[in-house]
Design a protein around this motif. Structure first.
Motif, PDB file in Angstrom:
ATOM      1  N   MET A  72       0.832  -1.205   0.000  1.00 35.63           N
ATOM      2  CA  MET A  72       0.000   0.000   0.000  1.00 35.63           C
ATOM      3  C   MET A  72       0.870   1.259   0.000  1.00 35.63           C
ATOM      4  O   MET A  72       0.544   2.258  -0.656  1.00 35.63           O
ATOM      5  CB  MET A  72      -0.915   0.010   1.219  1.00 35.63           C
ATOM      6  N   MET A 107       0.831   4.228  -2.732  1.00 33.72           N
ATOM      7  CA  MET A 107       0.635   5.624  -2.354  1.00 33.72           C
ATOM      8  C   MET A 107       1.798   6.493  -2.821  1.00 33.72           C
ATOM      9  O   MET A 107       1.587   7.634  -3.262  1.00 33.72           O
ATOM     10  CB  MET A 107       0.455   5.747  -0.845  1.00 33.72           C
ATOM     11  N   TYR A 158      -8.085   3.074  -2.006  1.00 31.83           N
ATOM     12  CA  TYR A 158      -7.624   2.933  -0.627  1.00 31.83           C
ATOM     13  C   TYR A 158      -8.755   2.618   0.352  1.00 31.83           C
ATOM     14  O   TYR A 158      -8.492   2.298   1.511  1.00 31.83           O
ATOM     15  CB  TYR A 158      -6.923   4.225  -0.178  1.00 31.83           C
TER      16      TYR A 158
END
Length: 230
Positions: free
Chosen positions: A35, A39, A66
């Motif tokens: 993740m 990002m 997300y």
């Protein structure tokens, strides 16, 4: 299940598992690392965009990616520091998903989560300041933030430490929302509190007008009560 629904389910389950098992010191974990990489790529994309309006539009586009992760983190209840989720909170404010941001804010304050690296503000201060800044922008754009968002923000951050100017600004825009939602007395209280915290907050003229309105309203009510019965 369609592929996208299945993927969202997998991400959410990974988030719940990761929040339970991630090393709190090194912040390492396979799902969390993935993740973070996603990002970082999105942040590089946003950095190339100069327009704040366009940035907000792109954030609205990417934020659903997300959502499963955030849902899993909030459901886990573990309270691990999570910079991905904290950045999503800020992005949600920019994108206009205020209650979604405040859902994260409640979780973050409950577990004393910090803002991501390079952010010097406390979490409570960041929430209050970002919501107040958005309230100002939206008010100028004649698309004001709903009163319940500002009320919730105030309640959430009331006991948090922050500069007086930041809290004064939040009271200022709460007052405008109250006034415009036919709550003149609460608006007066909010503006008086804003002035206590920062006399240059910029509500003196509007406060005077509101106090005159309330005084006139009181006189009208008193006069009607004094009329003899017919």
């Amino acid at each position: 299940m369609s592929g996208s629904i299945f993927r969202r389910h997998v991400i959410r389950m990974s988030a719940e598992k990761d929040a339970q098992q991630r090393d709190p010191v090194t912040q390492t974990g396979t799902a969390y690392t993935q993740m973070t990489l996603m990002m970082n790529a999105d942040r590089r994309r946003l950095k190339r965009i100069q327009s704040f309006e366009r940035k907000a539009s792109v954030k609205r586009e990417i934020l659903p990616n997300y959502a499963p992760w955030v849902a899993g983190i909030l459901a886990s209840g573990k309270g691990q520091q999570d910079d991905v989720t904290m950045r999503v909170m800020l992005w949600r404010i920019d994108a206009g998903d205020y209650h979604g941001a405040l859902d994260i804010g409640e979780y973050a304050l409950r577990y004393n989560l910090n803002m991501p690296e390079k952010h010097t503000r406390t979490t409570g201060c960041a929430i209050a300041e970002e919501i107040a800044d958005q309230a100002e922008k939206q008010y100028i754009a004649k698309s004001p933030i709903p009163l319940d968002v500002l009320t919730r923000t105030m309640a959430l951050t009331l006991d948090e430490d922050m500069p007086d100017q930041v809290r004064a600004n939040l009271y200022k825009w709460l007052g405008y929302a109250q006034r415009d939602n036919n709550q003149p007395q609460p608006a007066t209280c909010s503006w008086l509190r804003a002035l206590e915290l920062n006399e240059r907050v910029g509500v003196k003229q509007d406060l005077k007008q509101l106090e005159k309105y309330l005084e006139k309203q009181q006189q009208t009510n008193t006069a009607s009560q004094d009329e003899p019965p017919r």
